[in-house]
Design a protein around this motif. Sequence first.
Motif, PDB file in Angstrom:
ATOM      1  N   MET A 138       0.847  -1.204   0.000  1.00  0.00           N
ATOM      2  CA  MET A 138       0.000   0.000   0.000  1.00  0.00           C
ATOM      3  C   MET A 138       0.874   1.241   0.000  1.00  0.00           C
ATOM      4  SD  MET A 138      -3.020  -0.818   2.757  1.00  0.00           S
ATOM      5  CE  MET A 138      -3.760  -2.443   2.862  1.00  0.00           C
ATOM      6  N   ALA A 139       1.930   1.209   0.816  1.00  0.00           N
ATOM      7  CA  ALA A 139       2.828   2.358   0.927  1.00  0.00           C
ATOM      8  C   ALA A 139       3.432   2.708  -0.430  1.00  0.00           C
ATOM      9  CB  ALA A 139       3.924   2.066   1.943  1.00  0.00           C
ATOM     10  N   ALA A 140       3.865   1.694  -1.175  1.00  0.00           N
ATOM     11  CA  ALA A 140       4.468   1.938  -2.485  1.00  0.00           C
ATOM     12  C   ALA A 140       3.474   2.605  -3.428  1.00  0.00           C
ATOM     13  CB  ALA A 140       4.971   0.619  -3.072  1.00  0.00           C
ATOM     14  N   ILE A 141       2.224   2.147  -3.388  1.00  0.00           N
ATOM     15  CA  ILE A 141       1.179   2.729  -4.240  1.00  0.00           C
ATOM     16  C   ILE A 141       0.939   4.183  -3.864  1.00  0.00           C
ATOM     17  CG2 ILE A 141      -1.279   2.628  -4.815  1.00  0.00           C
ATOM     18  CD1 ILE A 141      -1.068  -0.446  -4.385  1.00  0.00           C
ATOM     19  N   LEU A 142       0.859   4.468  -2.570  1.00  0.00           N
ATOM     20  CA  LEU A 142       0.556   5.820  -2.096  1.00  0.00           C
ATOM     21  C   LEU A 142       1.703   6.786  -2.360  1.00  0.00           C
ATOM     22  CD1 LEU A 142      -1.240   4.949   1.272  1.00  0.00           C
ATOM     23  CD2 LEU A 142      -2.260   5.507  -0.934  1.00  0.00           C
ATOM     24  N   VAL A 161       1.399  10.058   0.218  1.00  0.00           N
ATOM     25  CA  VAL A 161       2.273  10.162   1.382  1.00  0.00           C
ATOM     26  C   VAL A 161       3.700  10.409   0.896  1.00  0.00           C
ATOM     27  CG1 VAL A 161       0.834   8.671   2.825  1.00  0.00           C
ATOM     28  CG2 VAL A 161       2.685   7.673   1.479  1.00  0.00           C
ATOM     29  N   ALA A 162       4.535  10.908   1.813  1.00  0.00           N
ATOM     30  CA  ALA A 162       5.886  11.299   1.424  1.00  0.00           C
ATOM     31  C   ALA A 162       6.825  10.114   1.259  1.00  0.00           C
ATOM     32  CB  ALA A 162       6.457  12.273   2.452  1.00  0.00           C
ATOM     33  N   THR A 163       6.777   9.157   2.184  1.00  0.00           N
ATOM     34  CA  THR A 163       7.707   8.020   2.139  1.00  0.00           C
ATOM     35  C   THR A 163       6.992   6.741   2.530  1.00  0.00           C
ATOM     36  OG1 THR A 163       8.395   8.278   4.451  1.00  0.00           O
ATOM     37  CG2 THR A 163       9.649   9.499   2.791  1.00  0.00           C
ATOM     38  N   GLU A 164       7.531   5.646   2.042  1.00  0.00           N
ATOM     39  CA  GLU A 164       6.977   4.347   2.399  1.00  0.00           C
ATOM     40  C   GLU A 164       7.130   4.084   3.894  1.00  0.00           C
ATOM     41  OE1 GLU A 164       8.198   1.050   0.017  1.00  0.00           O
ATOM     42  OE2 GLU A 164       8.150   2.196  -1.856  1.00  0.00           O
ATOM     43  N   LYS A 165       8.277   4.468   4.447  1.00  0.00           N
ATOM     44  CA  LYS A 165       8.532   4.214   5.868  1.00  0.00           C
ATOM     45  C   LYS A 165       7.503   4.912   6.743  1.00  0.00           C
ATOM     46  CE  LYS A 165      12.049   4.444   9.489  1.00  0.00           C
ATOM     47  NZ  LYS A 165      11.095   4.913  10.497  1.00  0.00           N
ATOM     48  N   ALA A 166       7.169   6.158   6.406  1.00  0.00           N
ATOM     49  CA  ALA A 166       6.200   6.890   7.216  1.00  0.00           C
ATOM     50  C   ALA A 166       4.849   6.178   7.228  1.00  0.00           C
ATOM     51  CB  ALA A 166       6.047   8.317   6.691  1.00  0.00           C
ATOM     52  N   PHE A 167       4.426   5.685   6.050  1.00  0.00           N
ATOM     53  CA  PHE A 167       3.131   5.004   5.996  1.00  0.00           C
ATOM     54  C   PHE A 167       3.172   3.668   6.711  1.00  0.00           C
ATOM     55  CE2 PHE A 167       0.049   2.086   4.184  1.00  0.00           C
ATOM     56  CZ  PHE A 167      -1.121   2.820   4.302  1.00  0.00           C
ATOM     57  N   VAL A 168       4.240   2.897   6.484  1.00  0.00           N
ATOM     58  CA  VAL A 168       4.341   1.587   7.137  1.00  0.00           C
ATOM     59  C   VAL A 168       4.340   1.745   8.652  1.00  0.00           C
ATOM     60  CG1 VAL A 168       5.849  -0.410   7.498  1.00  0.00           C
ATOM     61  CG2 VAL A 168       5.480   0.461   5.192  1.00  0.00           C
ATOM     62  N   ASP A 169       5.040   2.750   9.166  1.00  0.00           N
ATOM     63  CA  ASP A 169       5.046   2.998  10.616  1.00  0.00           C
ATOM     64  C   ASP A 169       3.642   3.332  11.108  1.00  0.00           C
ATOM     65  OD1 ASP A 169       7.735   2.527  10.720  1.00  0.00           O
ATOM     66  OD2 ASP A 169       8.324   4.635  10.784  1.00  0.00           O
ATOM     67  N   ALA A 170       2.939   4.198  10.379  1.00  0.00           N
ATOM     68  CA  ALA A 170       1.575   4.566  10.769  1.00  0.00           C
ATOM     69  C   ALA A 170       0.640   3.369  10.675  1.00  0.00           C
ATOM     70  CB  ALA A 170       1.072   5.713   9.888  1.00  0.00           C
ATOM     71  N   PHE A 171       0.827   2.563   9.639  1.00  0.00           N
ATOM     72  CA  PHE A 171       0.022   1.345   9.439  1.00  0.00           C
ATOM     73  C   PHE A 171       0.213   0.393  10.620  1.00  0.00           C
ATOM     74  CE2 PHE A 171      -0.622  -2.957   7.883  1.00  0.00           C
ATOM     75  CZ  PHE A 171      -1.745  -2.860   7.068  1.00  0.00           C
ATOM     76  N   SER A 182      -4.076  -0.260  15.225  1.00  0.00           N
ATOM     77  CA  SER A 182      -4.595  -1.625  15.373  1.00  0.00           C
ATOM     78  C   SER A 182      -5.714  -1.931  14.391  1.00  0.00           C
ATOM     79  CB  SER A 182      -5.096  -1.839  16.812  1.00  0.00           C
ATOM     80  OG  SER A 182      -6.131  -0.921  17.126  1.00  0.00           O
ATOM     81  N   ARG A 183      -6.311  -0.902  13.807  1.00  0.00           N
ATOM     82  CA  ARG A 183      -7.425  -1.106  12.867  1.00  0.00           C
ATOM     83  C   ARG A 183      -6.961  -1.361  11.442  1.00  0.00           C
ATOM     84  NH1 ARG A 183     -10.246   4.321  12.864  1.00  0.00           N
ATOM     85  NH2 ARG A 183      -8.039   4.930  12.691  1.00  0.00           N
ATOM     86  N   SER A 184      -5.675  -1.171  11.168  1.00  0.00           N
ATOM     87  CA  SER A 184      -5.186  -1.177   9.790  1.00  0.00           C
ATOM     88  C   SER A 184      -5.435  -2.504   9.070  1.00  0.00           C
ATOM     89  CB  SER A 184      -3.697  -0.822   9.761  1.00  0.00           C
ATOM     90  OG  SER A 184      -2.949  -1.754  10.522  1.00  0.00           O
ATOM     91  N   GLY A 185      -5.526  -3.599   9.814  1.00  0.00           N
ATOM     92  CA  GLY A 185      -5.813  -4.891   9.193  1.00  0.00           C
ATOM     93  C   GLY A 185      -7.199  -4.956   8.578  1.00  0.00           C
ATOM     94  N   GLY A 240      -2.886  10.278   8.572  1.00  0.00           N
ATOM     95  CA  GLY A 240      -4.129  10.671   7.921  1.00  0.00           C
ATOM     96  C   GLY A 240      -4.499   9.746   6.788  1.00  0.00           C
ATOM     97  N   ALA A 241      -3.494   9.245   6.063  1.00  0.00           N
ATOM     98  CA  ALA A 241      -3.763   8.323   4.956  1.00  0.00           C
ATOM     99  C   ALA A 241      -4.328   7.009   5.465  1.00  0.00           C
ATOM    100  CB  ALA A 241      -2.482   8.087   4.163  1.00  0.00           C
ATOM    101  N   VAL A 242      -3.771   6.494   6.573  1.00  0.00           N
ATOM    102  CA  VAL A 242      -4.292   5.254   7.159  1.00  0.00           C
ATOM    103  C   VAL A 242      -5.745   5.454   7.588  1.00  0.00           C
ATOM    104  CG1 VAL A 242      -4.100   3.641   9.086  1.00  0.00           C
ATOM    105  CG2 VAL A 242      -2.039   4.392   7.893  1.00  0.00           C
ATOM    106  N   SER A 243      -6.021   6.561   8.253  1.00  0.00           N
ATOM    107  CA  SER A 243      -7.388   6.841   8.711  1.00  0.00           C
ATOM    108  C   SER A 243      -8.352   6.953   7.531  1.00  0.00           C
ATOM    109  CB  SER A 243      -7.413   8.140   9.523  1.00  0.00           C
ATOM    110  OG  SER A 243      -6.643   8.010  10.692  1.00  0.00           O
TER     111      SER A 243
END
Length: 361
Positions: free
Chosen positions: A74-78, A84-94, A98-101, A118-121
């Motif tokens: 998902m991070a790569a797509i975003l 989102v700015a970086t894959e790491k930022a999204f993966v950390d937020a993901f 606990s709801r991300s699954g 915000g992207a995860v939400s």
Amino acid sequence: MSDIFEELEVVPARKKRRWVTPVLVSFIVMVLTAALVFLIPQFFSGSDRVSDYPGPGTGSVTVEIPEGSSGKSMAAILVDEDVVATEKAFVDAFNNDSRSGSIQPGVYTLKKEMSATGAVSALLDPAARAEQRVTIPEGWPKWRVYERLDTVLGLEPGTSEEAAEEGDIGLPEEAEGDPEGWYAPLTYTFESDTTPEEALAEMIDARIYQLEELDIDRGQWQEDLIKGSILEREAGNSADLNKVARVIDNRLADEDDVNGKLQMDSSVLYGLGIDSGVPTAKQLKEDTPYNTYLHAGLPPSPIGATGLDALEAVANPAKGDWLYFVTVNLDTGETKFSSTYEEHQKYVKEFREWLEENPQG
């Protein structure tokens, strides 16, 4: 005299080399220092700037999250869409949510330059979905279909069931007023403003299309769906579908050994609102219209969603005189067939022994 001049010529040359080298070194050091003074702040300020956007983002972009996507994919797509700015930022937020699954595959309308949190939400918000993707597995009873549809469409629990009972979902007369078994088990993609009535109607249209494509006589539709739904629940694996279909036909026609009783555990459980497991001795005595140990013939309706393989097996049962079958290993689906009750009891014993060794089975 010449010696003196030669010496005088050498001395200035030495002094010149000694003077030029320190000046050149000093100049190079000054240039490098100036470059570092300029580049280091740019480097760090640039890193701070692109590690994560502050949000909430601007504009809009349509993003598709495929089936089975991980947080990293998902991070790569975003990142590719500048959500989102970086894959790491999204993966950390993901990973921190606990709801991300619960993020569903589908098409989402998001903003550009969102914060990772915000992207995860947003991906968890049904309102952000431009399309809703719903997968209905084979064998599912209608109440599971309603639960899935309510979840994916972001509806209050019970909304889809109410729509089925009170709305116009295009149920054909052959269903006799009960949509059980008439929701084709497929993957559907719905627009974000699709109503539950529209979604259920599309599932029924898909079922009618399947029946017509298989060239099943319209007068056989309901009966074949009932038989097929039992196959979905009773066959240990797809290789046994045609053999179980033959057992059903043989038992319905038998007047000596089973007197037309199917004696299917799956139908008994369905009548009790249960869609998995093995019935207890007490449950086998519960008198419901779906207790095929007590009542001869087919149950009054399908007991779940019938797939194409099961429908084809109903139309083409294997050749054999079997009246009994039992799955002796629930892990592998190994199923044994027999034409006599005595032989069947041997296999039942084998199953009970397996069950004792595998109580969680």
